[in-house]
Design an enzyme around this catalytic site. Structure first.
Site: not given
Lengths: 279, 132
Positions: A12, A59, A193, A240
């Site tokens: 996302h 976030h 990431h 995540e």
């Protein structure tokens, strides 16, 4: 009876949303990313889910450090796209399904998963970028969405095992809802990431592709991978990926993989995407 | 007995755990305030005055003024909160990330196009790389 028919997993990355919103999806950098979703857009236009339970993380948008729920379910009628610091994304308001969401909350809490119930919440790119990737740029989203927010920002997040088991509880909850509904569960975030520190930019293609293999064929074993393996191998934000296990737990043990896509990079991140149907 | 923190030997990485969140509470909440356009304008007009409204340490304030993101994280800042600062500056996530690596924005972007930073030598300090 409501039933879960399929699961979708996708990254996302906010820059993907920005590329779409700013008309850059055809540029050489972005075109390969969007090409990876062409199959899925066609597929979902045929599947026509009534409701998507969308597992994502906030976030530092709706949840500041004042409150950090580990699992939170959105029970509101609607959710506004959030202003994350550069104005809200130009995407439709997200319409919820308060009746099913409340049913799920009651069911899974009695099944030992203590969800936080949220009746007012803006939704950030974690939720709206997956909708854009699957549905493009419609006037209104073509289905109702139940946001299921998971804390993966403040360490430790819930374990992969806990997420997988929550998925199973979600399945039991949906199947006990007394209304004909075609429900999908989406797991979002990842893949590898790291957005911070001198190690920023870490990408682990071997880890990601192994994860893509195992979440389809051996999710039970994959769910036992500890946090430290994600952080060390897939980057501090690669954690995540535990959210994908909620999606997988909500599906049958046997699934049919309809689509798989992997691409590096989108901004700082490896993009992964799966479309799974219950066999 | 202390909790185990096996992630502390990962090079170039600060894990935002509950201990860091406690140290960085006001720094991160200041960042949240930048989600409102009017606060962004006030911050741009006088950064120091805005920071002084928060019970942050002088080190934290200096790190913000210098846009030293590694320092902000060592003082309890979390990247998703700190993103409100570089968004207010009109800087992309990728450009901000590059400043934490010692690379130029262009070098960092090229590294990502080339497939990103390899995990080899970056998993744990002493793995056989000079990165740690």
């Amino acid at each position: 009876m409501a039933r879960i028919t399929a699961g979708v997993a996708t990254s996302h990355v906010p820059a993907i949303g920005a590329a779409l919103d700013n008309g850059k999806s055809g540029e050489p950098y972005w075109a390969p990313v969007f090409a990876g979703y062409e199959f899925s857009k066609k597929w979902i236009s045929e599947q026509k889910p009534d409701v998507v339970i969308l597992v994502y993380n906030d976030h530092a948008t709706a949840f500041s450090l004042d409150m950090v729920p580990t699992f939170a379910i959105g029970c509101a009628e609607e959710f506004q796209p959030a202003d994350e610091g550069w104005g809200p994304r130009p995407v439709p308001v997200v319409k919820g399904h308060p009746q099913l969401a409340s049913h799920i909350a009651q069911s899974v809490i009695q099944d030992d998963f203590d969800l936080t119930i949220v009746n007012k919440m803006d939704v950030d790119h974690g939720l709206t970028v997956p909708l854009s990737l699957l549905f493009g740029q419609p006037e209104a989203w073509p289905c109702l969405v139940i946001p299921l927010a998971v804390n993966v920002v403040l360490y430790p997040p819930p374990s992969g095992r806990r997420c997988y088991e929550l998925g199973r509880a979600l399945r039991r909850a949906v199947e006990s809802f007394d209304q004909e509904l075609n429900v999908q569960v989406w797991g979002t975030g990842g893949m590898s990431h790291q957005l911070q520190g001198p190690r920023a930019g870490l990408i682990n293609k071997a880890f990601d592709n192994d994860f893509l293999d195992r979440i389809v064929d051996s999710p039970e074993e994959l769910s036992r991978v500890p946090h430290i393996d994600y952080v060390r191998e897939a980057g501090s934000e690669g954690i995540e990926l535990v959210m994908w296990l909620i999606m997988r737990g909500a599906l049958n043990d046997d699934v049919t993989q309809r689509h798989r896509f992997y691409h590096v990079p989108a901004s700082n991140t490896a993009v992964g995407h799966l479309v799974l149907e219950n066999s | 007995m202390a909790l185990k923190k096996p992630y502390q030997d990962i090079p170039g990485t600060t894990i935002f755990d509950a201990d860091m969140a406690r140290i960085g509470y006001h720094l991160n909440q200041f960042c949240m305030s930048l989600m409102k356009a009017e606060n962004r304008e006030r911050f741009k007009a006088d950064e120091r005055a805005c920071l002084d409204e928060w019970p942050m340490t002088e080190d934290q304030k200096q790190a913000v003024l210098q846009r030293d993101y590694n320092r902000m994280m060592s003082l309890g800042g979390n990247i998703y909160f700190l993103a409100k600062i570089f968004s207010s500056d009109g800087i992309s996530f990728q450009a901000a990330a590059s400043t934490m690596t010692g690379m130029t924005e262009k070098e960092y972007a090229q590294m990502m196009i080339n497939g990103g930073r390899a995990p080899e030598g970056n998993r744990a300090r002493g793995e056989g790389s000079d990165h740690g």
